[in-house]
Design a protein around this motif. Sequence first.
Motif, PDB file in Angstrom:
ATOM      1  N   GLU A 243       0.841  -1.185   0.000  1.00 33.52           N
ATOM      2  CA  GLU A 243       0.000   0.000   0.000  1.00 33.52           C
ATOM      3  C   GLU A 243       0.885   1.247   0.000  1.00 33.52           C
ATOM      4  O   GLU A 243       2.101   1.157  -0.074  1.00 33.52           O
ATOM      5  N   ASP A 244       0.267   2.403   0.077  1.00 29.77           N
ATOM      6  CA  ASP A 244       0.977   3.689   0.087  1.00 29.77           C
ATOM      7  C   ASP A 244       1.875   3.826  -1.132  1.00 29.77           C
ATOM      8  O   ASP A 244       3.044   4.222  -1.042  1.00 29.77           O
ATOM      9  N   TRP A 245       1.322   3.533  -2.280  1.00 33.36           N
ATOM     10  CA  TRP A 245       2.077   3.559  -3.527  1.00 33.36           C
ATOM     11  C   TRP A 245       2.553   4.962  -3.879  1.00 33.36           C
ATOM     12  O   TRP A 245       1.829   5.945  -3.700  1.00 33.36           O
ATOM     13  N   GLY A 246       3.775   5.035  -4.395  1.00 28.03           N
ATOM     14  CA  GLY A 246       4.277   6.287  -4.927  1.00 28.03           C
ATOM     15  C   GLY A 246       3.628   6.606  -6.256  1.00 28.03           C
ATOM     16  O   GLY A 246       2.791   5.857  -6.775  1.00 28.03           O
ATOM     17  N   GLN A 247       4.029   7.725  -6.843  1.00 30.00           N
ATOM     18  CA  GLN A 247       3.427   8.178  -8.095  1.00 30.00           C
ATOM     19  C   GLN A 247       4.038   7.510  -9.318  1.00 30.00           C
ATOM     20  O   GLN A 247       3.478   7.585 -10.409  1.00 30.00           O
ATOM     21  N   GLY A 248       5.172   6.872  -9.149  1.00 30.11           N
ATOM     22  CA  GLY A 248       5.843   6.183 -10.227  1.00 30.11           C
ATOM     23  C   GLY A 248       6.853   7.053 -10.943  1.00 30.11           C
ATOM     24  O   GLY A 248       6.765   8.279 -10.945  1.00 30.11           O
ATOM     25  N   THR A 249       7.820   6.397 -11.569  1.00 25.89           N
ATOM     26  CA  THR A 249       8.817   7.084 -12.383  1.00 25.89           C
ATOM     27  C   THR A 249       8.994   6.313 -13.680  1.00 25.89           C
ATOM     28  O   THR A 249       9.023   5.082 -13.688  1.00 25.89           O
ATOM     29  N   GLN A 250       9.094   7.033 -14.780  1.00 24.85           N
ATOM     30  CA  GLN A 250       9.095   6.435 -16.113  1.00 24.85           C
ATOM     31  C   GLN A 250      10.484   5.978 -16.517  1.00 24.85           C
ATOM     32  O   GLN A 250      11.461   6.725 -16.409  1.00 24.85           O
ATOM     33  N   VAL A 251      10.554   4.746 -17.001  1.00 24.11           N
ATOM     34  CA  VAL A 251      11.777   4.190 -17.566  1.00 24.11           C
ATOM     35  C   VAL A 251      11.492   3.787 -19.003  1.00 24.11           C
ATOM     36  O   VAL A 251      10.528   3.070 -19.274  1.00 24.11           O
ATOM     37  N   THR A 252      12.308   4.256 -19.919  1.00 23.18           N
ATOM     38  CA  THR A 252      12.181   3.890 -21.323  1.00 23.18           C
ATOM     39  C   THR A 252      13.509   3.337 -21.804  1.00 23.18           C
ATOM     40  O   THR A 252      14.534   4.019 -21.726  1.00 23.18           O
ATOM     41  N   VAL A 253      13.486   2.112 -22.306  1.00 24.56           N
ATOM     42  CA  VAL A 253      14.684   1.446 -22.809  1.00 24.56           C
ATOM     43  C   VAL A 253      14.493   1.234 -24.299  1.00 24.56           C
ATOM     44  O   VAL A 253      13.590   0.508 -24.724  1.00 24.56           O
ATOM     45  N   SER A 254      15.329   1.850 -25.091  1.00 17.67           N
ATOM     46  CA  SER A 254      15.230   1.755 -26.540  1.00 17.67           C
ATOM     47  C   SER A 254      16.246   0.761 -27.070  1.00 17.67           C
ATOM     48  O   SER A 254      17.311   0.538 -26.477  1.00 17.67           O
TER      49      SER A 254
END
Length: 122
Positions: free
Chosen positions: A110-121
């Motif tokens: 629970e108490d999830w963060g907002q997330g951070t984007q990872v993009t692997v090309s």
Amino acid sequence: QVQLMESGGDSVQAGGSLRLTCSASRYTYCVGWFHQAPGKEREAVASIYMSGGLTVYADSVKGRFTISRNSAQNTVWLQMDSLKPEDSGIYYCARGRGLRCSIAEIGDYEDWGQGTQVTVSS
């Protein structure tokens, strides 16, 4: 509730590395990292006991990702090496409830963060 915030996401080429940070507002017993690829279910990546530092990893990231913590700072890191395009997506951290600190049951968190984007090309 514990407030969690992720940071460190970026765009990288396949084979590259990133280090994600999860900062918590106060001490919590267990923290997990989770990955959600576009259009897919959120999946557990790794978890760590904040007190003893014991860790659990998903098979898909074993040998490539490392979870670590500084309990005094209420901070958890996810070091991601040898990144693959399928690693792309949003990475979240969350607080684990109870005594166990497992990645088997996402409902334990629970108490999830907002997330951070990872993009692997490629």
